[in-house]
Design an enzyme around this catalytic site. Structure first.
Site, mmCIF file in Angstrom:
data_model
loop_
_atom_site.group_PDB
_atom_site.id
_atom_site.type_symbol
_atom_site.label_atom_id
_atom_site.label_comp_id
_atom_site.label_asym_id
_atom_site.label_seq_id
_atom_site.Cartn_x
_atom_site.Cartn_y
_atom_site.Cartn_z
ATOM 1 N N VAL A 108 -7.877 13.512 -23.268
ATOM 2 C CA VAL A 108 -7.255 13.235 -21.983
ATOM 3 C C VAL A 108 -7.977 12.075 -21.304
ATOM 4 O O VAL A 108 -9.197 12.101 -21.146
ATOM 5 C CB VAL A 108 -7.325 14.474 -21.058
ATOM 6 C CG1 VAL A 108 -6.639 14.206 -19.726
ATOM 7 C CG2 VAL A 108 -6.728 15.695 -21.749
ATOM 8 N N CYS A 109 -7.227 11.079 -20.905
ATOM 9 C CA CYS A 109 -7.782 9.943 -20.169
ATOM 10 C C CYS A 109 -7.619 10.241 -18.682
ATOM 11 O O CYS A 109 -6.584 9.968 -18.088
ATOM 12 C CB CYS A 109 -7.054 8.654 -20.560
ATOM 13 S SG CYS A 109 -7.693 7.199 -19.721
#
Length: 162
Positions: A98-99
């Site tokens: 997840v960014c």
């Protein structure tokens, strides 16, 4: 052993253990809407069920987050990934990474699992397209052998793309 599991080898510090036990009790009393903690006997790894918010692209969809807590939580951010299959989202890679800046550069010890979940649900809910990040294939290929998203040097340059 993969590097993503290597950080689990060190036991939680007393501070981390106490903090997580407190968060778990708070979760049981007042869980964030749309999330369910899957109870296990492992305080260092939480599996959390995420339900897409009504009226969003992810409504009626369910995903799982794996949250791994480091030895020095909350001074150090937990590792948070979606267990595949990950949602199709411009900030979520197909390997579940997840960014999201609060998981890396913008982490604060004042944050909790609850606040992480609310941020992730907000990120999902604000998406206008179901698609992978533009560099998904290259990124996932470079993450072979189980590398942790915490080993990535993320570049947070705007609110649209990592």
């Amino acid at each position: 052993m993969t590097s993503s599991s290597a950080h689990l080898r060190k036991a939680l510090s007393k501070i981390a253990s106490n903090r997580l036990q407190k968060e778990l009790v708070e979760w049981q009393v007042n869980p964030p809407a749309g999330f369910k903690h899957k109870v296990t006997d492992n305080l260092q790894r939480w599996i959390i069920e995420v339900n897409g918010a009504p009226g969003t692209l992810f409504a009626n969809e369910t995903y799982q987050l794996q949250v791994d807590f480091p030895e020095h939580y909350p001074l150090e951010a937990p590792q948070v990934i979606f267990v595949p299959p990950a949602p199709l989202h411009p900030h979520i890679y197909s390997n579940g990474h997840v960014c999201l800046d609060i998981l890396y550069d913008s982490w604060s010890p004042a944050m909790t699992v609850n606040s992480i979940c609310i941020s992730i649900l907000s990120m999902l809910s604000s998406s206008t397209a179901k698609q992978r990040p533009a560099d998904n294939d290259r990124y996932v290929k470079n993450c072979r052998n189980g590398s942790s998203p915490k080993e990535t040097r993320w570049w947070f340059h705007d609110d649209k793309v990592c």
